[in-house]
Design an enzyme around this catalytic site. Structure first.
Site, PDB file in Angstrom:
ATOM      1  N   ARG A 169     -11.423   3.838  -0.750  1.00 50.04           N
ATOM      2  CA  ARG A 169     -10.542   3.146  -1.523  1.00 50.04           C
ATOM      3  C   ARG A 169     -11.242   1.929  -2.260  1.00 50.04           C
ATOM      4  O   ARG A 169     -10.865   1.531  -3.379  1.00 50.04           O
ATOM      5  CB  ARG A 169      -9.447   2.317  -0.594  1.00 50.04           C
ATOM      6  CG  ARG A 169      -8.166   2.979  -0.288  1.00 50.04           C
ATOM      7  CD  ARG A 169      -7.569   2.381   0.576  1.00 50.04           C
ATOM      8  NE  ARG A 169      -6.285   3.044   1.040  1.00 50.04           N
ATOM      9  CZ  ARG A 169      -4.843   3.121   0.719  1.00 50.04           C
ATOM     10  NH1 ARG A 169      -4.731   1.973  -0.064  1.00 50.04           N
ATOM     11  NH2 ARG A 169      -4.145   4.079   0.762  1.00 50.04           N
ATOM     12  N   TYR A 183     -10.226  14.099   5.386  1.00 55.17           N
ATOM     13  CA  TYR A 183     -10.742  14.721   4.087  1.00 55.17           C
ATOM     14  C   TYR A 183     -11.973  13.866   3.904  1.00 55.17           C
ATOM     15  O   TYR A 183     -12.259  13.035   4.355  1.00 55.17           O
ATOM     16  CB  TYR A 183      -9.722  14.382   3.012  1.00 55.17           C
ATOM     17  CG  TYR A 183      -9.062  13.227   2.698  1.00 55.17           C
ATOM     18  CD1 TYR A 183      -9.791  12.234   2.101  1.00 55.17           C
ATOM     19  CD2 TYR A 183      -7.800  13.015   3.478  1.00 55.17           C
ATOM     20  CE1 TYR A 183      -9.231  10.834   2.009  1.00 55.17           C
ATOM     21  CE2 TYR A 183      -7.366  11.436   3.347  1.00 55.17           C
ATOM     22  CZ  TYR A 183      -8.004  10.494   2.500  1.00 55.17           C
ATOM     23  OH  TYR A 183      -7.426   9.338   2.394  1.00 55.17           O
ATOM     24  N   ASP A 227       4.347   0.123  -5.002  1.00 55.06           N
ATOM     25  CA  ASP A 227       5.150  -0.288  -3.877  1.00 55.06           C
ATOM     26  C   ASP A 227       6.158  -1.453  -3.841  1.00 55.06           C
ATOM     27  O   ASP A 227       6.933  -1.198  -2.819  1.00 55.06           O
ATOM     28  CB  ASP A 227       3.947  -0.375  -2.657  1.00 55.06           C
ATOM     29  CG  ASP A 227       3.449   0.923  -2.079  1.00 55.06           C
ATOM     30  OD1 ASP A 227       3.528   1.977  -2.607  1.00 55.06           O
ATOM     31  OD2 ASP A 227       2.721   0.764  -1.079  1.00 55.06           O
TER      32      ASP A 227
HETATM   33  C1  LIG Z   1      -1.931   5.411   5.963  1.00 55.66           C
HETATM   34  C2  LIG Z   1      -1.962   5.260   4.512  1.00 55.66           C
HETATM   35  C3  LIG Z   1      -2.515   6.416   3.791  1.00 55.66           C
HETATM   36  C4  LIG Z   1      -2.055   6.446   2.425  1.00 55.66           C
HETATM   37  N1  LIG Z   1      -2.614   7.437   1.708  1.00 55.66           N
HETATM   38  C5  LIG Z   1      -2.592   7.589   0.229  1.00 55.66           C
HETATM   39  C6  LIG Z   1      -2.983   8.740  -0.410  1.00 55.66           C
HETATM   40  O1  LIG Z   1      -3.933   9.321   0.081  1.00 55.66           O
HETATM   41  N2  LIG Z   1      -2.869   8.684  -1.627  1.00 55.66           N
HETATM   42  C7  LIG Z   1      -1.937   7.891  -2.425  1.00 55.66           C
HETATM   43  O2  LIG Z   1      -1.594   8.038  -3.617  1.00 55.66           O
HETATM   44  N3  LIG Z   1      -1.309   6.909  -1.724  1.00 55.66           N
HETATM   45  C8  LIG Z   1      -1.492   6.714  -0.305  1.00 55.66           C
HETATM   46  N4  LIG Z   1      -1.099   5.622   0.371  1.00 55.66           N
HETATM   47  C9  LIG Z   1      -0.099   4.821  -0.249  1.00 55.66           C
HETATM   48  C10 LIG Z   1      -0.806   3.748  -1.246  1.00 55.66           C
HETATM   49  O3  LIG Z   1      -1.958   3.240  -0.253  1.00 55.66           O
HETATM   50  C11 LIG Z   1       0.127   2.761  -1.535  1.00 55.66           C
HETATM   51  O4  LIG Z   1       1.336   3.249  -2.232  1.00 55.66           O
HETATM   52  C12 LIG Z   1      -0.480   1.926  -2.798  1.00 55.66           C
HETATM   53  O5  LIG Z   1      -1.553   1.255  -2.512  1.00 55.66           O
HETATM   54  C13 LIG Z   1       0.583   1.128  -3.686  1.00 55.66           C
HETATM   55  O6  LIG Z   1      -0.176   0.494  -4.427  1.00 55.66           O
HETATM   56  P1  LIG Z   1       0.537  -0.967  -5.065  1.00 55.66           P
HETATM   57  O7  LIG Z   1      -0.699  -1.362  -6.255  1.00 55.66           O
HETATM   58  O8  LIG Z   1       1.536  -0.839  -5.399  1.00 55.66           O
HETATM   59  O9  LIG Z   1       0.464  -1.859  -4.101  1.00 55.66           O
HETATM   60  P2  LIG Z   1      -0.887  -2.478  -3.035  1.00 55.66           P
HETATM   61  O10 LIG Z   1      -1.779  -1.518  -2.917  1.00 55.66           O
HETATM   62  O11 LIG Z   1      -0.196  -2.801  -1.810  1.00 55.66           O
HETATM   63  O12 LIG Z   1      -1.174  -3.679  -3.805  1.00 55.66           O
HETATM   64  C14 LIG Z   1      -0.650  -4.886  -3.813  1.00 55.66           C
HETATM   65  C15 LIG Z   1      -1.602  -6.124  -4.047  1.00 55.66           C
HETATM   66  O13 LIG Z   1      -0.824  -7.325  -4.333  1.00 55.66           O
HETATM   67  C16 LIG Z   1      -1.517  -8.489  -3.810  1.00 55.66           C
HETATM   68  N5  LIG Z   1      -0.329  -9.338  -3.265  1.00 55.66           N
HETATM   69  C17 LIG Z   1       0.712  -8.909  -2.504  1.00 55.66           C
HETATM   70  N6  LIG Z   1       1.388 -10.053  -2.580  1.00 55.66           N
HETATM   71  C18 LIG Z   1       1.083 -11.036  -3.345  1.00 55.66           C
HETATM   72  C19 LIG Z   1       1.136 -12.314  -3.869  1.00 55.66           C
HETATM   73  N7  LIG Z   1       2.598 -12.783  -3.408  1.00 55.66           N
HETATM   74  N8  LIG Z   1       0.743 -12.898  -4.715  1.00 55.66           N
HETATM   75  C20 LIG Z   1      -0.755 -12.418  -5.264  1.00 55.66           C
HETATM   76  N9  LIG Z   1      -1.112 -11.244  -4.709  1.00 55.66           N
HETATM   77  C21 LIG Z   1      -0.121 -10.470  -3.932  1.00 55.66           C
HETATM   78  C22 LIG Z   1      -2.004  -7.634  -2.562  1.00 55.66           C
HETATM   79  O14 LIG Z   1      -2.972  -8.381  -1.520  1.00 55.66           O
HETATM   80  C23 LIG Z   1      -2.586  -6.320  -2.850  1.00 55.66           C
HETATM   81  O15 LIG Z   1      -3.826  -6.509  -3.283  1.00 55.66           O
HETATM   82  C24 LIG Z   1      -1.360   5.554   1.555  1.00 55.66           C
HETATM   83  C25 LIG Z   1      -0.624   4.634   2.500  1.00 55.66           C
HETATM   84  C26 LIG Z   1      -0.961   4.622   3.905  1.00 55.66           C
HETATM   85  C27 LIG Z   1      -0.110   3.503   4.567  1.00 55.66           C
END
Ligand SMILES: Cc1cc2nc3c(=O)[nH]c(=O)nc-3n(C[C@H](O)[C@H](O)[C@H](O)COP(=O)(O)OP(=O)(O)OC[C@H]3O[C@@H](n4cnc5c(N)ncnc54)[C@H](O)[C@@H]3O)c2cc1C
Length: 367
Positions: free
Chosen positions: A97, A202, A261
């Protein structure tokens, strides 16, 4: 030029920054964490998302192309079904990651990334979107993208929904590939399905594999020695509770929009949460009208969410008639069963959409 704030430098937020900068927007990404790239463990990036990242020029040469996924039985390691992941024009990739975040950050070089600043408030005052930060400062922007993940603050502007706990937790570990190879083929994705829990491995590099166990507790009594061997190799894993939330009916409010998310946290049963965040980001940059963005993403995200939710039950069936029906279905699955998911390309979907709506679509941005 539009000035856009992106809250969150996760996979969705950074991809949005790259895609929007290419469309001449000026992006500032605000991230609460003081540093990026230290995210442990691995991630699978399926061809639908890998294709978009490669199109954006994100360097993924460190990733491992994986040609096969095997679903195996918990007790005897028997292969229940195989998916050919190599049938797409872009490889199915697995990687650390942290390395993915590093590559996204590098590609987002045209955007300003502010670390260590937490967004605590958001409002739309009709002339601009206003963010408030934990250091007492505030900023005005032409638009705000909430890419702030499961516990999104920005989401509060659009609704009061909160994610629900699934009753399960995920433990994750990175293992030396040579040691893991005593228990499992390390060149593929392997998923063991069993009553109430499952386990995934994996490769993520030449030297390492990723291990994920999804279970209500860390006990895997009675499971095949390969699974127990891998878990023993991992040592103590810190389980992280798993949440999801049905995709929101509305993803935007005025000049503020959600992606990834923040809009639709998905259980990791089909490894699509990050992939869908990437698809969201590219689609949003493609058509900066928020209602149109939501309309073009909602149905697909609903399908992915439903499939992940189904995994919650189907992956974890107790041995019995239903499990036997599932196993027969896995053995008989058609090679093209995942084409709708992995073969999806945003540009092609956009082209189809604009053919459908070319006579009626209002091309002006909605903010
Ligand atoms: C065990 C597990 C395994 C997974 N494996 C996979 C996989 O293999 N493939 C896949 O596609 N998905 C996988 N996922 C899902 C994936 O990790 C998430 O769906 C993805 O990271 C979502 O990305 P995002 O950018 O929407 O949110 P996030 O990755 O949660 O990023 C949000 C960012 O916003 C920041 N943030 C939050 N609140 C604030 C705030 N108030 N002010 C400023 N910054 C803030 C956080 O610190 C973070 O850096 C997995 C999830 C889990 C739990």
């Amino acid at each position: 030029m539009r000035r856009i704030a992106i809250v969150g430098a996760g996979i969705g937020g950074l991809t949005a920054a790259i895609a929007l900068t290419r469309r001449d927007a000026e992006c500032v990404v605000v991230e609460q964490r003081p540093a990026l790239g230290d995210e442990g463990t691995g991630i699978q990036i399926s061809p639908n998302a890998a294709a978009e990242l490669l199109d954006l020029g994100v360097r993924l040469d460190f990733a491992v192309p994986v040609a096969q996924r095997e679903l195996r039985r918990w007790q005897d390691d028997r292969v229940l079904g195989r998916t050919d992941l190599g049938r797409y024009d872009v490889p199915y990739l697995t990687m650390p990651r942290g390395a993915l975040i590093g590559a996204l950050r590098e590609a987002a070089g045209g955007s300003r990334i502010v670390l260590g600043r937490r967004c605590v408030a958001v409002r739309d005052d009709r002339t601009s979107a206003v963010l408030g930060f934990d250091d007492g400062t505030a900023g005005r922007f032409d638009a705000v993208i909430g890419a702030d993940g499961l516990r999104s603050v920005v989401r509060g502007l659009t609704c009061s929904a909160t994610p629900a706990h699934s009753g399960l937790a995920a433990g994750r570990a990175v293992l030396p590939r040579a040691a893991a190879g005593r228990f499992v083929d390390t060149d593929r994705v392997v998923v063991w399905l069993g009553p109430g829990r499952h386990c995934v491995t994996y490769p993520i590099s030449h030297d390492h594999v990723n291990l994920v166990v999804v279970a209500p507790s860390a006990r895997f009594d009675g499971w095949h020695p390969s699974v127990r061997g891998l878990i023993a190799l991992a040592g103590r894993m810190r389980p992280r509770p798993l949440y999801d939330m049905p995709p929101l009916p509305v993803w935007h409010h005025g000049r503020v929009v959600l992606l990834g998310d923040a809009a639709h946290p998905i259980l990791p049963f089909i490894a699509q949460g990050a992939a869908q965040a990437i698809e969201d980001a590219v689609t949003l940059a493609d058509r900066l009208d928020f209602a149109g963005f939501q309309a073009s993403r909602q149905e697909r995200v609903r399908q992915v969410f439903a499939m992940s939710r189904a995994g919650l039950r189907v992956h974890h069936l107790p041995d019995g008639p239903e499990q036997r029906i599932r196993d027969r279905a896995l053995a008989a699955a058609r090679p093209d069963a995942h084409d709708w998911l992995y073969g999806h390309r945003i540009a092609a979907a956009s082209r189809r959409r604009s053919d459908d709506t070319s006579s009626t679509r209002d091309a002006r941005p909605s903010f």
